[in-house]
Design a protein around this motif. Structure first.
Motif, PDB file in Angstrom:
ATOM      1  N   ASP A 116      15.595  -6.121   1.216  1.00 43.62           N
ATOM      2  CA  ASP A 116      14.709  -7.067   1.894  1.00 43.62           C
ATOM      3  C   ASP A 116      13.613  -6.319   2.656  1.00 43.62           C
ATOM      4  N   ALA A 117      13.989  -5.289   3.374  1.00 44.79           N
ATOM      5  CA  ALA A 117      13.008  -4.508   4.137  1.00 44.79           C
ATOM      6  C   ALA A 117      12.023  -3.817   3.203  1.00 44.79           C
ATOM      7  N   PHE A 118      12.521  -3.249   2.106  1.00 41.63           N
ATOM      8  CA  PHE A 118      11.651  -2.567   1.151  1.00 41.63           C
ATOM      9  C   PHE A 118      10.693  -3.553   0.494  1.00 41.63           C
ATOM     10  N   LEU A 119      11.212  -4.688   0.055  1.00 44.18           N
ATOM     11  CA  LEU A 119      10.378  -5.667  -0.639  1.00 44.18           C
ATOM     12  C   LEU A 119       9.364  -6.345   0.273  1.00 44.18           C
ATOM     13  N   THR A 120       9.588  -6.308   1.572  1.00 45.69           N
ATOM     14  CA  THR A 120       8.621  -6.872   2.514  1.00 45.69           C
ATOM     15  C   THR A 120       7.307  -6.110   2.412  1.00 45.69           C
ATOM     16  N   LYS A 121       7.394  -4.800   2.457  1.00 47.65           N
ATOM     17  CA  LYS A 121       6.210  -3.944   2.345  1.00 47.65           C
ATOM     18  C   LYS A 121       6.694  -2.538   1.987  1.00 47.65           C
ATOM     19  N   PRO A 122       6.783  -2.249   0.678  1.00 47.52           N
ATOM     20  CA  PRO A 122       7.370  -0.994   0.228  1.00 47.52           C
ATOM     21  C   PRO A 122       6.792   0.262   0.890  1.00 47.52           C
ATOM     22  N   ARG A 123       5.504   0.304   1.072  1.00 43.86           N
ATOM     23  CA  ARG A 123       4.885   1.520   1.624  1.00 43.86           C
ATOM     24  C   ARG A 123       5.172   1.710   3.110  1.00 43.86           C
ATOM     25  N   ASP A 124       5.548   0.657   3.802  1.00 37.28           N
ATOM     26  CA  ASP A 124       5.972   0.800   5.190  1.00 37.28           C
ATOM     27  C   ASP A 124       7.430   1.257   5.267  1.00 37.28           C
ATOM     28  N   TYR A 125       8.244   0.779   4.331  1.00 39.63           N
ATOM     29  CA  TYR A 125       9.669   1.119   4.328  1.00 39.63           C
ATOM     30  C   TYR A 125       9.889   2.572   3.915  1.00 39.63           C
ATOM     31  N   ALA A 126       9.164   3.007   2.880  1.00 41.93           N
ATOM     32  CA  ALA A 126       9.315   4.373   2.358  1.00 41.93           C
ATOM     33  C   ALA A 126       7.919   4.989   2.259  1.00 41.93           C
TER      34      ALA A 126
END
Length: 134
Positions: free
Chosen positions: A93-103
């Motif tokens: 969920d966190a990754f799919l929210t905004k992938p470049r912010d998560y990783a």
């Protein structure tokens, strides 16, 4: 007295907060299949799924990050995988929210899914291709 009231309030609220979190992660797999159309250009799922621009996503739920054989991950996701991080529904969920912010430094160019329901639905759909979801 204050500690007792505070403790009682927390004892009441914490289970409710956990329940709210669990409901937030429930999605509709059928609706998720439609949302997943945005992902199909780069990712595959199902029988015979292979890596494309992105890794195949069978069994992603519960899988160690950056662990699909034959896929060249970004350094960011590779480091997360080496650290033992796992794709939980919450991490997805966190990754799919905004992938470049998560990783930071991920190769994934997708901007993310803004709607909570869309993310929950896609995760529910992906879980249908997971040992964890069957």
């Amino acid at each position: 007295m204050i500690k007792t009231v505070l403790g009682a309030t927390l004892a009441t609220l914490l289970p409710l907060m956990a329940l709210a979190d669990s409901h937030a992660m429930e999605g509709d797999a059928e609706a998720g299949e439609k949302v997943f159309r945005k992902c199909k250009a780069c990712h595959a799922v199902g029988e015979g799924a292979e890596n494309k621009v992105g890794p195949m996503l069978n069994n992603i739920v519960g899988r160690q990050m950056a662990s699909v054989e034959g896929f060249d991950y970004s350094k960011a996701l590779g480091a997360m995988g080496e650290a033992g991080e796992v794709w939980t529904p919450e991490a997805m969920d966190a990754f799919l929210t905004k992938p470049r912010d998560y990783a930071k430094g991920t190769k994934m160019a997708f901007p993310g899914l803004r709607k909570d329901d869309d993310r929950a639905d896609v995760i529910a759909y992906l879980m249908t291709f997971s040992d964890e979801g069957s």
